[in-house]
Design an enzyme around this catalytic site. Sequence first.
Site, PDB file in Angstrom:
ATOM      1  N   GLY A 149       0.842  -1.191   0.000  1.00  0.00           N
ATOM      2  CA  GLY A 149       0.000   0.000   0.000  1.00  0.00           C
ATOM      3  C   GLY A 149       0.875   1.237   0.000  1.00  0.00           C
ATOM      4  N   LYS A 161       2.006 -15.830   6.568  1.00  0.00           N
ATOM      5  CA  LYS A 161       1.822 -15.313   7.941  1.00  0.00           C
ATOM      6  C   LYS A 161       0.722 -14.253   7.968  1.00  0.00           C
ATOM      7  CE  LYS A 161       6.479 -15.681   9.901  1.00  0.00           C
ATOM      8  NZ  LYS A 161       7.630 -14.851  10.318  1.00  0.00           N
ATOM      9  N   TYR A 186      -0.159 -17.690  -1.245  1.00  0.00           N
ATOM     10  CA  TYR A 186      -1.362 -16.844  -1.291  1.00  0.00           C
ATOM     11  C   TYR A 186      -2.618 -17.713  -1.245  1.00  0.00           C
ATOM     12  CZ  TYR A 186      -4.521 -13.149  -3.017  1.00  0.00           C
ATOM     13  OH  TYR A 186      -5.545 -12.242  -3.174  1.00  0.00           O
ATOM     14  N   ARG A 209       0.111  -6.859 -12.317  1.00  0.00           N
ATOM     15  CA  ARG A 209      -1.182  -7.440 -12.677  1.00  0.00           C
ATOM     16  C   ARG A 209      -1.523  -7.038 -14.106  1.00  0.00           C
ATOM     17  NH1 ARG A 209      -4.822  -6.962  -7.182  1.00  0.00           N
ATOM     18  NH2 ARG A 209      -3.418  -5.295  -6.557  1.00  0.00           N
TER      19      ARG A 209
HETATM   20  P1  NAD Z   1      -2.990  -4.269  -2.206  1.00  0.00           P
HETATM   21  O1  NAD Z   1      -1.695  -4.975  -2.226  1.00  0.00           O
HETATM   22  O2  NAD Z   1      -3.118  -2.980  -2.948  1.00  0.00           O
HETATM   23  O3  NAD Z   1      -3.483  -4.004  -0.718  1.00  0.00           O
HETATM   24  C1  NAD Z   1      -3.133  -4.811   0.373  1.00  0.00           C
HETATM   25  C2  NAD Z   1      -2.777  -3.898   1.531  1.00  0.00           C
HETATM   26  O4  NAD Z   1      -2.439  -4.703   2.669  1.00  0.00           O
HETATM   27  C3  NAD Z   1      -1.565  -3.019   1.251  1.00  0.00           C
HETATM   28  O5  NAD Z   1      -1.845  -1.699   1.635  1.00  0.00           O
HETATM   29  C4  NAD Z   1      -0.460  -3.635   2.115  1.00  0.00           C
HETATM   30  O6  NAD Z   1       0.527  -2.713   2.492  1.00  0.00           O
HETATM   31  C5  NAD Z   1      -1.271  -4.174   3.271  1.00  0.00           C
HETATM   32  N1  NAD Z   1      -0.609  -5.274   3.996  1.00  0.00           N
HETATM   33  C6  NAD Z   1       0.008  -6.369   3.485  1.00  0.00           C
HETATM   34  N2  NAD Z   1       0.461  -7.159   4.464  1.00  0.00           N
HETATM   35  C7  NAD Z   1       0.126  -6.552   5.648  1.00  0.00           C
HETATM   36  C8  NAD Z   1       0.325  -6.874   7.009  1.00  0.00           C
HETATM   37  N3  NAD Z   1       0.965  -7.989   7.377  1.00  0.00           N
HETATM   38  N4  NAD Z   1      -0.145  -6.012   7.945  1.00  0.00           N
HETATM   39  C9  NAD Z   1      -0.781  -4.873   7.591  1.00  0.00           C
HETATM   40  N5  NAD Z   1      -0.999  -4.521   6.314  1.00  0.00           N
HETATM   41  C10 NAD Z   1      -0.555  -5.350   5.348  1.00  0.00           C
HETATM   42  O7  NAD Z   1      -4.081  -5.321  -2.729  1.00  0.00           O
HETATM   43  P2  NAD Z   1      -5.628  -5.134  -3.068  1.00  0.00           P
HETATM   44  O8  NAD Z   1      -5.797  -5.477  -4.496  1.00  0.00           O
HETATM   45  O9  NAD Z   1      -6.145  -3.849  -2.552  1.00  0.00           O
HETATM   46  O10 NAD Z   1      -6.238  -6.346  -2.235  1.00  0.00           O
HETATM   47  C11 NAD Z   1      -6.888  -6.127  -0.977  1.00  0.00           C
HETATM   48  C12 NAD Z   1      -7.430  -7.456  -0.461  1.00  0.00           C
HETATM   49  O11 NAD Z   1      -8.359  -8.009  -1.394  1.00  0.00           O
HETATM   50  C13 NAD Z   1      -6.338  -8.525  -0.262  1.00  0.00           C
HETATM   51  O12 NAD Z   1      -6.622  -9.247   0.906  1.00  0.00           O
HETATM   52  C14 NAD Z   1      -6.475  -9.415  -1.475  1.00  0.00           C
HETATM   53  O13 NAD Z   1      -6.074 -10.708  -1.212  1.00  0.00           O
HETATM   54  C15 NAD Z   1      -7.978  -9.316  -1.740  1.00  0.00           C
HETATM   55  N6  NAD Z   1      -8.266  -9.589  -3.169  1.00  0.00           N
HETATM   56  C16 NAD Z   1      -7.951  -8.687  -4.127  1.00  0.00           C
HETATM   57  C17 NAD Z   1      -8.203  -8.984  -5.461  1.00  0.00           C
HETATM   58  C18 NAD Z   1      -7.898  -8.015  -6.572  1.00  0.00           C
HETATM   59  O14 NAD Z   1      -8.111  -8.355  -7.741  1.00  0.00           O
HETATM   60  N7  NAD Z   1      -7.443  -6.823  -6.316  1.00  0.00           N
HETATM   61  C19 NAD Z   1      -8.773 -10.221  -5.808  1.00  0.00           C
HETATM   62  C20 NAD Z   1      -9.043 -11.129  -4.785  1.00  0.00           C
HETATM   63  C21 NAD Z   1      -8.806 -10.798  -3.464  1.00  0.00           C
HETATM   64  N1  UDP Z   2      -0.910 -11.663 -17.688  1.00  0.00           N
HETATM   65  C1  UDP Z   2      -0.454 -11.369 -18.976  1.00  0.00           C
HETATM   66  N2  UDP Z   2       0.420 -10.331 -19.116  1.00  0.00           N
HETATM   67  C2  UDP Z   2       0.824  -9.557 -18.099  1.00  0.00           C
HETATM   68  C3  UDP Z   2       0.349  -9.844 -16.795  1.00  0.00           C
HETATM   69  C4  UDP Z   2      -0.513 -10.910 -16.627  1.00  0.00           C
HETATM   70  O1  UDP Z   2      -0.819 -12.040 -19.948  1.00  0.00           O
HETATM   71  O2  UDP Z   2       1.614  -8.619 -18.337  1.00  0.00           O
HETATM   72  C5  UDP Z   2      -1.877 -12.766 -17.519  1.00  0.00           C
HETATM   73  C6  UDP Z   2      -1.528 -13.756 -16.412  1.00  0.00           C
HETATM   74  O3  UDP Z   2      -0.667 -14.764 -16.895  1.00  0.00           O
HETATM   75  C7  UDP Z   2      -2.913 -14.284 -16.053  1.00  0.00           C
HETATM   76  C8  UDP Z   2      -3.831 -13.084 -16.284  1.00  0.00           C
HETATM   77  O4  UDP Z   2      -3.116 -12.196 -17.133  1.00  0.00           O
HETATM   78  O5  UDP Z   2      -3.280 -15.309 -16.940  1.00  0.00           O
HETATM   79  C9  UDP Z   2      -4.219 -12.362 -14.995  1.00  0.00           C
HETATM   80  O6  UDP Z   2      -3.029 -12.095 -14.282  1.00  0.00           O
HETATM   81  P1  UDP Z   2      -3.011 -11.246 -12.927  1.00  0.00           P
HETATM   82  O7  UDP Z   2      -1.619 -11.344 -12.397  1.00  0.00           O
HETATM   83  O8  UDP Z   2      -3.569  -9.901 -13.166  1.00  0.00           O
HETATM   84  O9  UDP Z   2      -4.050 -11.977 -11.961  1.00  0.00           O
HETATM   85  P2  UDP Z   2      -4.280 -13.513 -11.536  1.00  0.00           P
HETATM   86  O10 UDP Z   2      -3.415 -14.420 -12.341  1.00  0.00           O
HETATM   87  O11 UDP Z   2      -3.942 -13.549 -10.086  1.00  0.00           O
HETATM   88  O12 UDP Z   2      -5.715 -13.714 -11.822  1.00  0.00           O
END
Ligand code: NAD
Ligand code: UDP
Length: 327
Positions: A42, A95, A149, A190
């Site tokens: 973050g 963790k 993860y 991503r």
């Molecule tokens: P992000 O990496 O932008 O946000 C995660 C935040 O958690 C960051 O601000 C990071 O600094 C903080 N963090 C990490 N480890 C920590 C710890 N040990 N203690 C305190 N803070 C900590 O990711 P995001 O996309 O905003 O995702 C947020 C949540 O949603 C996550 O739990 C993720 O697994 C879940 N999620 C996101 C997506 C997506 O597509 N963005 C999809 C599925 C699940």
């Molecule tokens: N991907 C891709 N090019 C990139 C980054 C990701 O083709 O530059 C593909 C990746 O292999 C996956 C999909 O896009 O099949 C989504 O990847 P991302 O990392 O966004 O999310 P996740 O795999 O966790 O769904």
Amino acid sequence: MTFFPDKRILVTGGAGFIGSHLCERLLAQGQEILCVDNFFTGRRQNVDHLVEHPRFEVLRHDITFPLFVEVDQIYNLACPASPIHYQLDPVQTTKTSVLGAVNMLGLAKRLHIPILQASTSEVYGDPSVHPQTESYWGNVNPIGPRSCYDEGKRCAETLFFDYHRQAQVAIKVVRIFNTYGPRMHPQDGRVVSNFIMQALNNEPITIYGSGLQTRSFCYVDDLVSGLIRMMATTPETVGPINLGNPHEFTMLGLAEMVIRLTGSKSPIVHKPLPHDDPRQRKPDISSAQKHLGWAPTIELEEGLLKTISYFDGLLREGIREKIALCG
Ligand code: NAD
Ligand code: UDP
Ligand code: UDP
């Protein structure tokens, strides 16, 4: 007259991509927010515009350590979400999911308050059931590079349900599918951020593998609405509930859309497919529709235009900073 906020809400991971949008929305609803983040992925800039707000507070803290605060609700979002970030320190990733869940559940148990877990579609792994329903148990490699993860999040779900059964903690578990929008980290690897940054810089768009693998992309505003609706449900609604946009795209299709919307001259290049990359992902959202009355409203093209405009702004700021440094 003194203003009393409706609720004091703890958002872990509140300085992250989704967390910062959630904090913003909850503040706008009149709540008081305690944003807890260790700033691993973050960024302070994500919440810079909120820090002066009288109902907003940021605490730098790692949730793998106990936390004693007094709040009325917890949204547990802390966890790096992009594959390159969560694989940087895989032990810390597990963790955060597991010890972090124990600590936040312990806090919810002591205070008798509801806690929402941001779980993920990754619990389905490389799914053999399509679209994915919540009843599907998944197809997850327990020892691969994505396992820290996927298995961390699966174990967190187990802990949530055990605290619910054993200690009557009011839990809410949502499984989030690929979400995108402004404040994604431009270097988080991503697919949406990569493609947009590459297109705006007229650099090659990197497709991993054939590009025929699919994902379903949810715009962040829709997702945040789903999180808040889930928290507002009756105690019986514990989940898990899928939250995502059910419209499925190939990565090739996404690349072509980003090139068209940015007017980019980027060529498409192919790179090796990462280990254990899921072939398809599409949520069945009938449970969210039934229990939350929720469905996404922002389609990919509209959401991409907003996200492109955000990244374009970042690049322009970067250029201004460089000019200022040279001058
Ligand atoms: P992000 O990496 O932008 O946000 C995660 C935040 O958690 C960051 O601000 C990071 O600094 C903080 N963090 C990490 N480890 C920590 C710890 N040990 N203690 C305190 N803070 C900590 O990711 P995001 O996309 O905003 O995702 C947020 C949540 O949603 C996550 O739990 C993720 O697994 C879940 N999620 C996101 C997506 C997506 O597509 N963005 C999809 C599925 C699940
Ligand atoms: N991907 C891709 N090019 C990139 C980054 C990701 O083709 O530059 C593909 C990746 O292999 C996956 C999909 O896009 O099949 C989504 O990847 P991302 O990392 O966004 O999310 P996740 O795999 O966790 O769904
Ligand atoms: N915990 C916390 N804040 C609290 C209450 C508990 O961080 O307000 C932590 C506590 O340190 C413990 C964990 O949550 O390690 C689990 O708490 P629980 O009460 O379930 O277990 P116990 O304290 O009995 O080990």
